[in-house]
Structure formats: structure tokens, C-alpha cells
Write a protein that holds these residues in place. Structure first.
Motif, PDB file in Angstrom:
ATOM      1  N   LEU A  67     163.207 -51.665  34.980  1.00 42.13           N
ATOM      2  CA  LEU A  67     162.140 -51.212  34.085  1.00 42.13           C
ATOM      3  C   LEU A  67     160.795 -51.127  34.806  1.00 42.13           C
ATOM      4  CD1 LEU A  67     163.004 -53.118  30.789  1.00 42.13           C
ATOM      5  CD2 LEU A  67     162.989 -50.641  31.123  1.00 42.13           C
TER       6      LEU A  67
ATOM      7  N   LYS B 142     160.411 -44.466  36.247  1.00 41.10           N
ATOM      8  CA  LYS B 142     159.434 -43.381  36.153  1.00 41.10           C
ATOM      9  C   LYS B 142     159.812 -42.436  35.018  1.00 41.10           C
ATOM     10  CE  LYS B 142     158.512 -43.353  41.152  1.00 41.10           C
ATOM     11  NZ  LYS B 142     158.554 -42.518  42.384  1.00 41.10           N
ATOM     12  N   ALA B 143     158.842 -41.658  34.559  1.00 38.54           N
ATOM     13  CA  ALA B 143     159.091 -40.717  33.473  1.00 38.54           C
ATOM     14  C   ALA B 143     160.112 -39.650  33.859  1.00 38.54           C
ATOM     15  CB  ALA B 143     157.785 -40.054  33.044  1.00 38.54           C
TER      16      ALA B 143
ATOM     17  N   ASP C  16     162.527 -49.912  25.660  1.00 35.09           N
ATOM     18  CA  ASP C  16     161.512 -50.107  26.699  1.00 35.09           C
ATOM     19  C   ASP C  16     161.497 -48.942  27.680  1.00 35.09           C
ATOM     20  OD1 ASP C  16     160.879 -52.518  25.539  1.00 35.09           O
ATOM     21  OD2 ASP C  16     161.993 -53.740  26.969  1.00 35.09           O
TER      22      ASP C  16
ATOM     23  N   GLN D 109     159.811 -45.940  26.140  1.00 36.96           N
ATOM     24  CA  GLN D 109     158.357 -46.088  26.144  1.00 36.96           C
ATOM     25  C   GLN D 109     157.754 -45.669  27.483  1.00 36.96           C
ATOM     26  OE1 GLN D 109     157.414 -50.118  25.004  1.00 36.96           O
ATOM     27  NE2 GLN D 109     157.349 -49.595  22.832  1.00 36.96           N
ATOM     28  N   ARG D 110     158.537 -45.797  28.545  1.00 35.31           N
ATOM     29  CA  ARG D 110     158.075 -45.396  29.878  1.00 35.31           C
ATOM     30  C   ARG D 110     158.275 -43.910  30.118  1.00 35.31           C
ATOM     31  NH1 ARG D 110     158.831 -50.683  29.879  1.00 35.31           N
ATOM     32  NH2 ARG D 110     157.826 -51.997  31.444  1.00 35.31           N
TER      33      ARG D 110
ATOM     34  N   CYS E 248     161.102 -42.022  30.208  1.00 25.47           N
ATOM     35  CA  CYS E 248     162.284 -41.475  30.883  1.00 25.47           C
ATOM     36  C   CYS E 248     163.248 -40.859  29.870  1.00 25.47           C
ATOM     37  CB  CYS E 248     162.980 -42.550  31.705  1.00 25.47           C
ATOM     38  SG  CYS E 248     164.065 -43.618  30.758  1.00 25.47           S
TER      39      CYS E 248
END
Length: 283
Positions: A175, A179-180, A202, A205-206, A208
Motif C-alpha cells: 500500500l 501508485k494510481a 485502501d 483510495q490511492r 489504483c
């Protein structure tokens, strides 16, 4: 009914897809309420629910519910319940038992692949064939075996792939680095695991992309996933089978392979390198 919803998942509008996923995930809770209550519970409008029902060929929501009630019973069973329901076939005749099981398993694999939403399958291939994206895979108690097999196959086709073991420290490390542009493949099947859902949330939210491999009823991760690839896990035996899910994995990796023009050179290098290492281990 659930097979039809699963097969047509890629046809629905985004709002209708939320209805479909809610029903596949927990029809017992959502499908037996009124259309208005269902709409409020999942955050869509009542007309969206009605459009979804009519897409399935039902004139009214009441008609849809009547059919739904007839298909809900016995969708999920614990291992102990599965054993109680199980009627051994070919008792005293191993050959007959094997033939019966072969037929049942073949039917489960065939129906899984036939019911795989084509648009979802194509979307998964597009994400995994994109060499600019790193690919991670996570699983649960039993489904981690599928995540491992998936990465083992995918490594032969493309670089930047990694299996994430189901311990918290390894997952936290992933996590932190996520990266997106990355893709997280989540394997989550019946008696779905809360830690896997939290990990998916989680990761989302990042930014990906999420690809979910699940059975029906779908994992709660389906509400977050960009792509959902369902399979049958119930085969008429005393235990669940991962073979239909493995067939989805094989079909997906084969699709990625076809999109990879330079894969032959990589596979040759992969084979030669692995042979060299094996020779070193055994000498």
C-alpha cells in the motif's frame, strides 16, 4: 437469475450495475425489500431499479421479486452444511464416481466461462496488457493459491507483477508503494474476508485500478472494483472447487498473451533462466 445477471454485468449502466452488484452480493438483504428501499440502500433512484428489472425481462418489480425468492434458497453453505447436503455418487464404484465428478466439474467450468461478462473480461485484459502498469495480486485463506498461480502465469507474459502474501506487514508495504497507475487483482470468495475488503478500499483510495475475482454472491469488494470476474465455486461435492476460478485465470492470462507482441522473446528468456536456476539448485 443470478447467472443471467452475472453474464450481463457489462451491459448495465453504472447505476444499474450498482443494483446488479448489490443483488449478487446480498440478495437476501436487498432483493426482498421494496424498490424504493433498495434504491435508497445502495444510493440510486427508484426508476433505476425499475429499469434494471425491465432489462431482465420483468414487467413489474413484484414479478421480479417472485422469481428472486425462488432462486435465493441455499445459495451459501458452510463446509459442514455442504457435507450434510452431499450425496456421494458411485458408492463402491470409483470409476463411476470419477465420471460423475468429471461431468459436474466440466459443467461448472463451462458455465463459468460462458457466463463471464465479455466487456469485463476485455477490460481486464486491457488493464493487464498495459506495460506501464504494475500488477499486484492478493488472496485470502484459500484464494491465495489462485493469486499465486495467477502471478506465476502472468510473469511469463509481462514484467512488473507481484504476488502479495496475506500477512499484514507485506500488505502494508504494498500500500505504501502503490501508485494510481497500478492494478490490484483481488481474489475473494464466499465467507469473504474483512481484511481483504479493507485492503481493497485502501488501494482504491490511492487511485489504483481494482480487478475482482469472486464467486456469486459477489465479494463486497465488487462495490469498489473497476472490473468484476465472477466464477462458480459450488460443485455438487462435499467441498468447494477452485477449478472454475482457475479457468478464469487461464482465460485471462491467455488474453493478455495475445495482446503482447513481444511475448515470445520474454517467454524464451523466462524458460532459459528458470532452467539455469534449476540446474544450479540440483548440482
Amino acid at each position: 437469475m443470478f447467472e443471467e445477471i452475472r453474464a450481463r454485468l457489462g451491459e448495465f449502466s453504472p447505476a444499474e450495475k450498482r443494483v446488479a452488484i448489490a443483488l449478487l452480493d446480498n440478495a437476501e438483504t436487498f432483493g426482498l425489500t421494496s424498490s424504493g428501499e433498495l434504491a435508497r440502500a445502495i444510493g440510486v433512484t427508484a426508476p433505476t431499479v425499475i429499469r434494471f428489472v425491465r432489462r431482465l425481462g420483468h414487467q413489474t418489480y413484484a414479478e421480479f421479486q417472485e422469481v428472486l425468492r425462488g432462486t435465493i434458497s441455499g445459495r451459501i453453505a458452510s463446509p459442514a452444511e455442504m457435507y450434510q447436503r452431499y450425496t456421494p455418487s458411485g458408492q463402491g464404484d470409483p470409476g463411476q464416481r470419477l465420471r460423475t465428478y468429471a461431468g459436474e466439474l466440466s459443467e461448472a467450468v463451462a458455465s463459468t466461462l460462458a457466463g463471464l461478462p465479455e466487456r469485463q473480461y476485455e477490460a481486464a485484459i486491457e488493464l493487464l496488457a498495459d506495460r506501464k502498469r504494475r500488477v499486484y495480486a492478493v488472496g485470502g485463506w484459500f484464494s491465495d493459491l489462485l493469486a499465486q498461480a495467477f502471478i506465476a502465469l502472468l510473469q511469463q507474459v509481462r514484467k512488473d507483477t507481484r504476488h502479495i502474501e496475506p500477512d499484514p506487514r507485506t500488505r502494508v508495504g504494498m500500500l505504501v508503494d502503490l501508485k494510481a497507475s497500478d492494478v490490484l487483482c483481488v481474489f475473494d470468495y464466499a465467507r469473504h474476508e474483512g481484511m481483504t475488503r479493507q485492503l481493497a478500499a485502501d488501494a482504491k483510495q490511492r487511485g489504483c485500478k481494482l480487478i475482482l475475482f469472486s464467486d456469486v454472491p459477489l465479494s463486497p469488494v465488487a462495490q469498489l472494483a473497476d472490473v468484476v470476474l465472477p466464477s462458480r465455486s459450488a460443485v455438487p461435492t462435499a467441498v468447494e472447487s477452485i477449478i472454475p476460478a482457475m479457468a478464469v485465470v487461464d482465460a485471462l492470462v491467455s488474453g493478455v498473451l495475445e495482446r503482447s507482441p513481444d511475448v515470445q522473446a520474454r517467454m524464451r528468456e523466462f524458460t532459459e533462466t528458470s532452467a539455469h536456476l534449476v540446474e544450479g539448485w540440483t548440482s
